[in-house]
Design an enzyme around this catalytic site. Sequence first.
Site, PDB file in Angstrom:
ATOM      1  N   ARG A 119      -3.684 -18.962   9.472  1.00  0.00           N
ATOM      2  CA  ARG A 119      -3.900 -17.507   9.531  1.00  0.00           C
ATOM      3  C   ARG A 119      -2.612 -16.709   9.747  1.00  0.00           C
ATOM      4  NH1 ARG A 119      -8.787 -19.173  12.278  1.00  0.00           N
ATOM      5  NH2 ARG A 119     -10.570 -18.803  10.900  1.00  0.00           N
ATOM      6  N   LYS A 141       6.697  -8.368   0.714  1.00  0.00           N
ATOM      7  CA  LYS A 141       5.750  -8.721  -0.339  1.00  0.00           C
ATOM      8  C   LYS A 141       5.939 -10.194  -0.696  1.00  0.00           C
ATOM      9  CE  LYS A 141       5.219  -5.793  -3.785  1.00  0.00           C
ATOM     10  NZ  LYS A 141       5.531  -4.783  -4.840  1.00  0.00           N
ATOM     11  N   GLU A 183      17.648  -5.806 -11.392  1.00  0.00           N
ATOM     12  CA  GLU A 183      17.003  -5.088 -10.289  1.00  0.00           C
ATOM     13  C   GLU A 183      17.910  -3.990  -9.741  1.00  0.00           C
ATOM     14  OE1 GLU A 183      13.990  -5.240  -9.403  1.00  0.00           O
ATOM     15  OE2 GLU A 183      13.182  -7.231  -9.805  1.00  0.00           O
ATOM     16  N   LYS A 225      16.450  -0.104  -1.511  1.00  0.00           N
ATOM     17  CA  LYS A 225      15.206  -0.815  -1.183  1.00  0.00           C
ATOM     18  C   LYS A 225      14.817  -0.582   0.279  1.00  0.00           C
ATOM     19  CE  LYS A 225      11.879  -3.880  -2.077  1.00  0.00           C
ATOM     20  NZ  LYS A 225      12.049  -5.230  -2.591  1.00  0.00           N
ATOM     21  N   GLU A 235       3.188   0.082   0.193  1.00  0.00           N
ATOM     22  CA  GLU A 235       3.160   0.485  -1.210  1.00  0.00           C
ATOM     23  C   GLU A 235       1.965   1.391  -1.520  1.00  0.00           C
ATOM     24  OE1 GLU A 235       4.811  -1.758  -5.070  1.00  0.00           O
ATOM     25  OE2 GLU A 235       2.880  -2.539  -4.394  1.00  0.00           O
ATOM     26  N   ARG A 239       6.890   3.706  -2.706  1.00  0.00           N
ATOM     27  CA  ARG A 239       7.353   2.340  -2.980  1.00  0.00           C
ATOM     28  C   ARG A 239       6.937   1.859  -4.368  1.00  0.00           C
ATOM     29  NH1 ARG A 239       6.878  -2.982   1.020  1.00  0.00           N
ATOM     30  NH2 ARG A 239       7.778  -4.469  -0.456  1.00  0.00           N
ATOM     31  N   ASN A 243       8.643  -0.475  -8.916  1.00  0.00           N
ATOM     32  CA  ASN A 243       8.076  -1.301  -9.977  1.00  0.00           C
ATOM     33  C   ASN A 243       8.513  -0.849 -11.366  1.00  0.00           C
ATOM     34  OD1 ASN A 243       6.311  -3.278  -8.588  1.00  0.00           O
ATOM     35  ND2 ASN A 243       5.321  -1.440  -7.812  1.00  0.00           N
ATOM     36  N   HIS A 246       8.621  -3.303 -14.292  1.00  0.00           N
ATOM     37  CA  HIS A 246       7.912  -4.523 -13.924  1.00  0.00           C
ATOM     38  C   HIS A 246       6.568  -4.690 -14.641  1.00  0.00           C
ATOM     39  CE1 HIS A 246      11.013  -4.754 -10.952  1.00  0.00           C
ATOM     40  NE2 HIS A 246      10.513  -5.841 -10.419  1.00  0.00           N
ATOM     41  N   HIS A 250       6.427  -8.187 -16.227  1.00  0.00           N
ATOM     42  CA  HIS A 250       5.439  -9.163 -15.768  1.00  0.00           C
ATOM     43  C   HIS A 250       4.538  -9.614 -16.913  1.00  0.00           C
ATOM     44  CE1 HIS A 250       5.594  -8.029 -11.195  1.00  0.00           C
ATOM     45  NE2 HIS A 250       6.693  -8.610 -11.635  1.00  0.00           N
ATOM     46  N   HIS A 263      12.631 -13.581 -14.558  1.00  0.00           N
ATOM     47  CA  HIS A 263      12.147 -12.316 -14.004  1.00  0.00           C
ATOM     48  C   HIS A 263      13.124 -11.178 -14.319  1.00  0.00           C
ATOM     49  CE1 HIS A 263      10.216  -9.437 -11.404  1.00  0.00           C
ATOM     50  NE2 HIS A 263      11.331  -9.277 -10.721  1.00  0.00           N
TER      51      HIS A 263
END
Length: 359
Positions: A119, A141, A183, A225, A235, A239, A243, A246, A250, A263
């Site tokens: 957990r 993330k 990036e 960032k 997000e 935020r 992306n 992306h 992606h 990536h």
Amino acid sequence: MVQRVDVSGKQGYPLFLGAELGELGSHLQNTYGQDGHYLLISNTTVAKHYAEKLSQGCHGLKLDQIIVPDGEEEKSLERISTLTEHALDLSADRDTIVLALGGGVIGDLAGFFASIFMRGIRYIHIPTTLLSQIDSSIGGKVAVNHPSGKNILGSFHMPQAVWTDFTTLQTLPWKEMRNGLAETIKHTLVAEPDLFEFIDDHADDIKGRNDKILKEMALRSLAVKVKIVSEDEREKGIRMLLNLGHSFGHALETEEDYKGITHGEGVSIGVAAAVFLAKGRDLMTGKQMERTLDLLRRLDLPTTVTGHDPHVLLQHMAADKKNKAGHKILILPVGIGKSTIVKDCSDEEILRAWESVIR
């Protein structure tokens, strides 16, 4: 000299920038004491260079290692299951602290493992690539991939700290450097026009691996960032701008089953598609679009791709995590240094953007 930068928020944490890998052990002892259990998770490529140095610095601490194969395809539920078995064999428990030594893949994989093992247990990012140092290690993330989409299975799980040794960039292949540069250019388009000019002025120094220029670029890029994730930890708003590129990138990674395009290459092509779309909406001038594409190319980053069906890629974009109520939500640049969230892009517009980058 180590520089400390704090990421604020409900679960804030420090970044230690310019910190030597061999000094992490002293930090762990001073922060957590002598009796803790640490689980180092890395991959074969990174461990070959840095696992021994880090382990030597942790002399006297209970430190176990799990080394996984290199590659984006390792971000899977199957690998999470294997990590769980190894961790239990090593007597990991709720007080164990994971040390994620590597780039974006290891950060995502080890961080996601830490977020769900018993957990949730603590972890520390030790980023070794430009991409992870300026982007993926910051913000909490963590995720694994699924055949339906990249990073579909994930969570927000903030690290205890990020321990960044910039000297690891010295062993980084140029292809991996380019992933981080994609990036960084994204960061300039989102919120840092002055950094865009800096990179434009020093592109040759960057390609020549000038340490001073690279470090200044990295510090200025990660500052973007840090500022944004400190304002929007989960997000819910600003935020989302990070992306940019992306949604397109992606889709490419998913279509190639995470084994083809990297990536950073996906982000670069995604940025190119986004600027074409932005130009069509009069959010960018033709000159701004060409400057952006030219800078990507000068840093050996791709702005086109071959052998793909835009309609198939459009279908992959339907699984994007930003989408709401069936509507595709895209991030588009507004000139150079500002971006916006666009909620009304039609499929026709997106297909035209894909067609602009597919050869």
